[in-house]
Scaffold this active site. Structure first.
Site, short mmCIF file in Angstrom:
data_model
loop_
_atom_site.label_atom_id
_atom_site.label_comp_id
_atom_site.label_asym_id
_atom_site.label_seq_id
_atom_site.Cartn_x
_atom_site.Cartn_y
_atom_site.Cartn_z
N LYS A 238 -29.99 7.85 1.49
CA LYS A 238 -30.02 9.18 2.11
C LYS A 238 -29.80 10.29 1.08
O LYS A 238 -28.88 11.12 1.20
CB LYS A 238 -28.97 9.29 3.22
CG LYS A 238 -29.10 8.26 4.33
CD LYS A 238 -28.03 8.48 5.39
CE LYS A 238 -28.09 7.45 6.49
NZ LYS A 238 -27.60 6.11 6.03
N THR B 296 -27.33 8.76 14.10
CA THR B 296 -27.14 8.25 15.46
C THR B 296 -25.68 8.23 15.88
O THR B 296 -25.38 8.05 17.06
CB THR B 296 -27.73 6.84 15.61
OG1 THR B 296 -27.16 5.98 14.61
CG2 THR B 296 -29.23 6.85 15.45
N LYS C 51 -31.80 -4.10 4.72
CA LYS C 51 -31.38 -2.74 4.38
C LYS C 51 -30.12 -2.80 3.53
O LYS C 51 -29.13 -3.43 3.91
CB LYS C 51 -31.11 -1.91 5.64
CG LYS C 51 -30.70 -0.47 5.32
CD LYS C 51 -30.50 0.36 6.58
CE LYS C 51 -29.15 0.16 7.22
NZ LYS C 51 -28.03 0.74 6.42
N ASP D 272 -31.23 2.45 1.59
CA ASP D 272 -30.76 3.49 2.51
C ASP D 272 -29.64 4.30 1.86
O ASP D 272 -28.47 4.13 2.18
CB ASP D 272 -30.29 2.81 3.80
CG ASP D 272 -29.72 3.79 4.82
OD1 ASP D 272 -30.13 4.97 4.80
OD2 ASP D 272 -28.86 3.38 5.62
N ASP E 69 -29.68 16.50 -2.30
CA ASP E 69 -29.18 17.22 -3.47
C ASP E 69 -30.23 18.27 -3.83
O ASP E 69 -31.18 18.51 -3.08
CB ASP E 69 -28.96 16.22 -4.63
CG ASP E 69 -27.81 16.64 -5.54
OD1 ASP E 69 -27.80 17.81 -5.97
OD2 ASP E 69 -26.93 15.80 -5.82
N ARG F 293 -24.51 -5.20 12.77
CA ARG F 293 -23.43 -6.05 13.26
C ARG F 293 -23.83 -7.08 14.32
O ARG F 293 -23.31 -8.19 14.30
CB ARG F 293 -22.27 -5.18 13.76
CG ARG F 293 -21.48 -4.57 12.60
CD ARG F 293 -20.60 -3.42 13.02
NE ARG F 293 -21.36 -2.19 13.24
CZ ARG F 293 -20.83 -0.98 13.34
NH1 ARG F 293 -19.52 -0.84 13.24
NH2 ARG F 293 -21.59 0.08 13.51
#
Length: 231
Positions: A62, A121, A33, A60, A65, A212
């Site tokens: 997002k 999230t 990603k 990714d 607009d 991570r």
């Protein structure tokens, strides 16, 4: 290309950092990603670098607009050869329909999956209400996911905690991509709605975004393989 359920989030500031990590991984074991930070720093060339190494790439960004702008952005993203890209469902039905039209216009042999973000999230119900949303969090997620399916998109990004609800409401083929995944004994970091990898798949998730716990592990390869063994 990989059929792995694991999408490694390359949340780095520089291309060389991402490349060094990915050189230790295997495209048969994971997907990648690329988000706003890394894409802004490295641009489309990094996507080409990874796709040439046979990785599936989830872009990714997002998009959110006006419909025409999102349509053209999605067309451009699809032309990069990505495996998946996303928009914000809160952009509304016309915007998401325009996004789908943009992907359909791309000059590629295999169109990418197009999904939408429901509720991040990192957000809890109090944050949602502070934005003027009166629905409770699960109801907001379901409303946005239902709108996404109506727009003809392939699925949504959601918390694994909502996966079972969405699978029941929208069908098993509606793709559910779940961030906020944390293996046992790992830090929560800035995520508030988290589950383990095995739990997420049991709840109905199709793909797991994990950053991570892999990228900042002492040995990322061991961390990835440990998760694969767990699931």
């Amino acid at each position: 290309m990989s059929d792995s359920k694991i999408i490694v989030a390359l949340d780095f500031t520089e291309a060389d950092q991402a490349k060094r990590l990915v050189d230790r991984l295997d495209p048969s074991l994971c997907k990648l990603k690329i988000g706003k930070e890394l894409f802004t720093a490295a641009g489309p060339a990094l996507i080409e670098h990874f796709t040439n190494k046979h990785y599936d790439v989830f872009l990714d960004l997002k998009f959110h607009d006006i419909p025409n702008t999102v349509s053209k952005a999605c067309q451009a993203a699809a032309n990069l050869g990505v495996w998946m890209l996303n928009v914000h469902a809160s952009g509304g039905l016309p915007m998401m329909q325009a996004a789908r039209e943009g992907v359909d216009k791309a000059n590629i042999s295999v169109a990418p999956l197009l999904i939408a973000v429901t509720v991040l999230t990192s957000m809890d119900e109090a944050t949602l209400h502070s934005l003027g949303v009166s629905r409770d969090l699960p109801a907001q997620v379901l409303a946005l996911a239902t709108l996404t399916k109506q727009a003809g998109l392939h699925g949504v990004v959601c918390s694994a905690q909502e996966a079972s609800m969405l699978k029941s409401a929208l069908g098993k083929d509606f793709c559910l991509v779940t961030p906020g995944i944390r293996p046992h004994n790992s830090d929560k970091d800035d995520q508030t709605r988290i589950v383990t990898p095995a739990e997420a798949l049991n709840l109905g998730a199709h793909y797991l975004v994990i950053g991570r716990p892999i990228t900042q592990a002492r040995d990322p390869v061991v961390a990835l393989n440990t998760i694969l063994n767990e699931i």
